[in-house]
Design a protein around this motif. Structure first.
Motif, PDB file in Angstrom:
ATOM      1  N   SER A 143       0.811  -1.338  -0.015  1.00  0.00           N
ATOM      2  CA  SER A 143      -0.095  -0.258  -0.022  1.00  0.00           C
ATOM      3  C   SER A 143       0.776   1.191   0.055  1.00  0.00           C
ATOM      4  N   PHE A 144       1.929   1.237   0.765  1.00  0.00           N
ATOM      5  CA  PHE A 144       2.920   2.218   0.826  1.00  0.00           C
ATOM      6  C   PHE A 144       3.463   2.501  -0.566  1.00  0.00           C
ATOM      7  N   LEU A 145       4.013   1.505  -1.180  1.00  0.00           N
ATOM      8  CA  LEU A 145       4.694   1.499  -2.447  1.00  0.00           C
ATOM      9  C   LEU A 145       3.532   2.291  -3.653  1.00  0.00           C
ATOM     10  N   ALA A 146       2.288   1.655  -3.307  1.00  0.00           N
ATOM     11  CA  ALA A 146       1.167   2.130  -4.368  1.00  0.00           C
ATOM     12  C   ALA A 146       0.920   3.660  -4.241  1.00  0.00           C
ATOM     13  N   ALA A 147       1.073   4.042  -2.833  1.00  0.00           N
ATOM     14  CA  ALA A 147       0.690   5.499  -2.669  1.00  0.00           C
ATOM     15  C   ALA A 147       1.956   6.420  -3.221  1.00  0.00           C
ATOM     16  N   LEU A 148       3.162   5.993  -2.959  1.00  0.00           N
ATOM     17  CA  LEU A 148       4.358   6.663  -3.592  1.00  0.00           C
ATOM     18  C   LEU A 148       4.236   6.554  -5.126  1.00  0.00           C
ATOM     19  N   GLN A 149       3.602   5.421  -5.669  1.00  0.00           N
ATOM     20  CA  GLN A 149       3.472   5.367  -7.271  1.00  0.00           C
ATOM     21  C   GLN A 149       2.551   6.361  -7.598  1.00  0.00           C
ATOM     22  N   GLU A 150       1.565   6.325  -7.046  1.00  0.00           N
ATOM     23  CA  GLU A 150       0.395   7.232  -7.423  1.00  0.00           C
ATOM     24  C   GLU A 150       1.097   8.629  -7.167  1.00  0.00           C
ATOM     25  N   PHE A 151       1.652   9.042  -6.039  1.00  0.00           N
ATOM     26  CA  PHE A 151       2.096  10.324  -5.916  1.00  0.00           C
ATOM     27  C   PHE A 151       3.133  10.613  -7.086  1.00  0.00           C
ATOM     28  N   SER A 152       3.947   9.817  -7.414  1.00  0.00           N
ATOM     29  CA  SER A 152       4.975  10.225  -8.548  1.00  0.00           C
ATOM     30  C   SER A 152       4.142  10.321  -9.993  1.00  0.00           C
ATOM     31  N   ARG A 153       3.199   9.650 -10.268  1.00  0.00           N
ATOM     32  CA  ARG A 153       2.451   9.621 -11.446  1.00  0.00           C
ATOM     33  C   ARG A 153       1.723  11.005 -11.336  1.00  0.00           C
ATOM     34  N   GLU A 154       1.130  11.463 -10.241  1.00  0.00           N
ATOM     35  CA  GLU A 154       0.226  12.657 -10.001  1.00  0.00           C
ATOM     36  C   GLU A 154       1.112  13.865 -10.347  1.00  0.00           C
ATOM     37  N   ASN A 155       2.390  14.069  -9.852  1.00  0.00           N
ATOM     38  CA  ASN A 155       3.094  15.082  -9.748  1.00  0.00           C
ATOM     39  C   ASN A 155       4.256  14.725 -10.835  1.00  0.00           C
ATOM     40  N   GLU A 156       4.137  14.115 -11.757  1.00  0.00           N
ATOM     41  CA  GLU A 156       5.338  13.822 -12.744  1.00  0.00           C
ATOM     42  C   GLU A 156       6.784  13.844 -12.148  1.00  0.00           C
ATOM     43  N   ILE A 157       6.917  13.225 -11.241  1.00  0.00           N
ATOM     44  CA  ILE A 157       8.230  13.111 -10.388  1.00  0.00           C
ATOM     45  C   ILE A 157       9.315  12.265 -11.467  1.00  0.00           C
ATOM     46  N   ASP A 158      10.313  12.938 -11.472  1.00  0.00           N
ATOM     47  CA  ASP A 158      11.553  12.151 -12.439  1.00  0.00           C
ATOM     48  C   ASP A 158      12.662  11.706 -11.511  1.00  0.00           C
ATOM     49  N   THR A 159      12.709  12.358 -10.349  1.00  0.00           N
ATOM     50  CA  THR A 159      13.680  11.866  -9.594  1.00  0.00           C
ATOM     51  C   THR A 159      13.330  12.234  -7.965  1.00  0.00           C
ATOM     52  N   PHE A 160      13.715  11.097  -7.150  1.00  0.00           N
ATOM     53  CA  PHE A 160      13.361  11.023  -5.725  1.00  0.00           C
ATOM     54  C   PHE A 160      14.769  11.284  -5.065  1.00  0.00           C
ATOM     55  N   VAL A 161      15.130  12.312  -4.109  1.00  0.00           N
ATOM     56  CA  VAL A 161      16.371  12.611  -3.758  1.00  0.00           C
ATOM     57  C   VAL A 161      16.082  12.336  -1.990  1.00  0.00           C
ATOM     58  N   ILE A 162      16.739  11.391  -1.520  1.00  0.00           N
ATOM     59  CA  ILE A 162      16.405  11.130  -0.092  1.00  0.00           C
ATOM     60  C   ILE A 162      17.697  11.790   0.623  1.00  0.00           C
ATOM     61  N   LYS A 163      17.309  12.283   1.575  1.00  0.00           N
ATOM     62  CA  LYS A 163      18.615  12.886   2.742  1.00  0.00           C
ATOM     63  C   LYS A 163      18.939  11.287   3.536  1.00  0.00           C
ATOM     64  N   THR A 164      20.000  11.191   3.310  1.00  0.00           N
ATOM     65  CA  THR A 164      20.880   9.943   3.871  1.00  0.00           C
ATOM     66  C   THR A 164      20.663  10.222   5.722  1.00  0.00           C
ATOM     67  N   ARG A 165      20.652   8.910   6.219  1.00  0.00           N
ATOM     68  CA  ARG A 165      20.669   8.820   7.682  1.00  0.00           C
ATOM     69  C   ARG A 165      21.846   7.947   7.785  1.00  0.00           C
ATOM     70  N   ALA A 166      22.425   8.125   9.112  1.00  0.00           N
ATOM     71  CA  ALA A 166      23.543   7.067   9.473  1.00  0.00           C
ATOM     72  C   ALA A 166      23.189   5.575   9.699  1.00  0.00           C
ATOM     73  N   LYS A 167      23.822   4.722   9.188  1.00  0.00           N
ATOM     74  CA  LYS A 167      23.416   3.348   9.413  1.00  0.00           C
ATOM     75  C   LYS A 167      23.823   2.622  10.706  1.00  0.00           C
ATOM     76  N   LYS A 168      24.876   3.276  11.368  1.00  0.00           N
ATOM     77  CA  LYS A 168      25.112   2.653  12.747  1.00  0.00           C
ATOM     78  C   LYS A 168      25.569   4.289  13.657  1.00  0.00           C
ATOM     79  N   GLY A 169      25.678   3.597  15.002  1.00  0.00           N
ATOM     80  CA  GLY A 169      25.894   4.891  15.836  1.00  0.00           C
ATOM     81  C   GLY A 169      24.582   5.282  16.424  1.00  0.00           C
ATOM     82  N   ARG A 170      24.856   6.459  17.457  1.00  0.00           N
ATOM     83  CA  ARG A 170      23.907   6.929  18.061  1.00  0.00           C
ATOM     84  C   ARG A 170      22.711   7.596  17.291  1.00  0.00           C
ATOM     85  N   MET A 171      23.149   8.163  16.394  1.00  0.00           N
ATOM     86  CA  MET A 171      22.071   8.828  15.283  1.00  0.00           C
ATOM     87  C   MET A 171      21.782   7.969  14.277  1.00  0.00           C
TER      88      MET A 171
END
Length: 139
Positions: free
Chosen positions: A49-77
């Motif tokens: 359902s989450f993936l379908a919502a993202l698909q719909e969002f990208s179609r409705e808004n004609e998204i070419d690229t998603f840009v994700i702010k990275t997060r630490a993979k280990k450690g306190r943060m």
């Protein structure tokens, strides 16, 4: 090019869609949907359902690229396991590219190159906006 900046926090992704106008100025689209939440990360139905919502969002808004702010993979943060599932689902959106930008790069970009933020930009969308604007200006 239409870019969607993403900041993943806990069980949701915050979305800010940006593009360059005819004068080459970054504009953020005012949208009804600015967050998508993953209710239960152990439920196949909720993941699909989450993936379908993202698909719909990208179609409705004609998204070419998603840009994700990275997060630490280990450690306190470090980001939580659910946030990495959300990241993967974003990468699976058909017809869209996915790029990543570090928090350090965003902070430097905000300090040196962002003269003003869009009017009435909600605080919770600031990093998502910065991620999208960063890719628009850096290519």
């Amino acid at each position: 090019m239409v870019v969607c900046g993403c900041e993943i926090s806990a069980k949701e992704v915050r979305l800010a869609v940006v593009h360059l106008n005819d004068e080459g100025i970054i504009e953020m689209l005012r949208l009804k949907t600015t967050r998508i939440e993953l209710d239960d990360d152990t439920s196949e139905i909720d993941l699909r359902s989450f993936l379908a919502a993202l698909q719909e969002f990208s179609r409705e808004n004609e998204i070419d690229t998603f840009v994700i702010k990275t997060r630490a993979k280990k450690g306190r943060m470090a980001g939580g396991a659910i946030s990495f599932k959300i990241e993967t689902l974003i990468q699976l959106v058909e017809g869209c590219h996915t790029r990543f930008v570090s928090p350090v790069a965003l902070a430097h970009f905000a300090k040196k190159e962002v003269e003003e933020y869009p009017e009435k930009l909600p605080v919770y969308l600031k990093n998502a906006f910065l991620a999208g604007a960063y890719v628009l200006t850096r290519g």
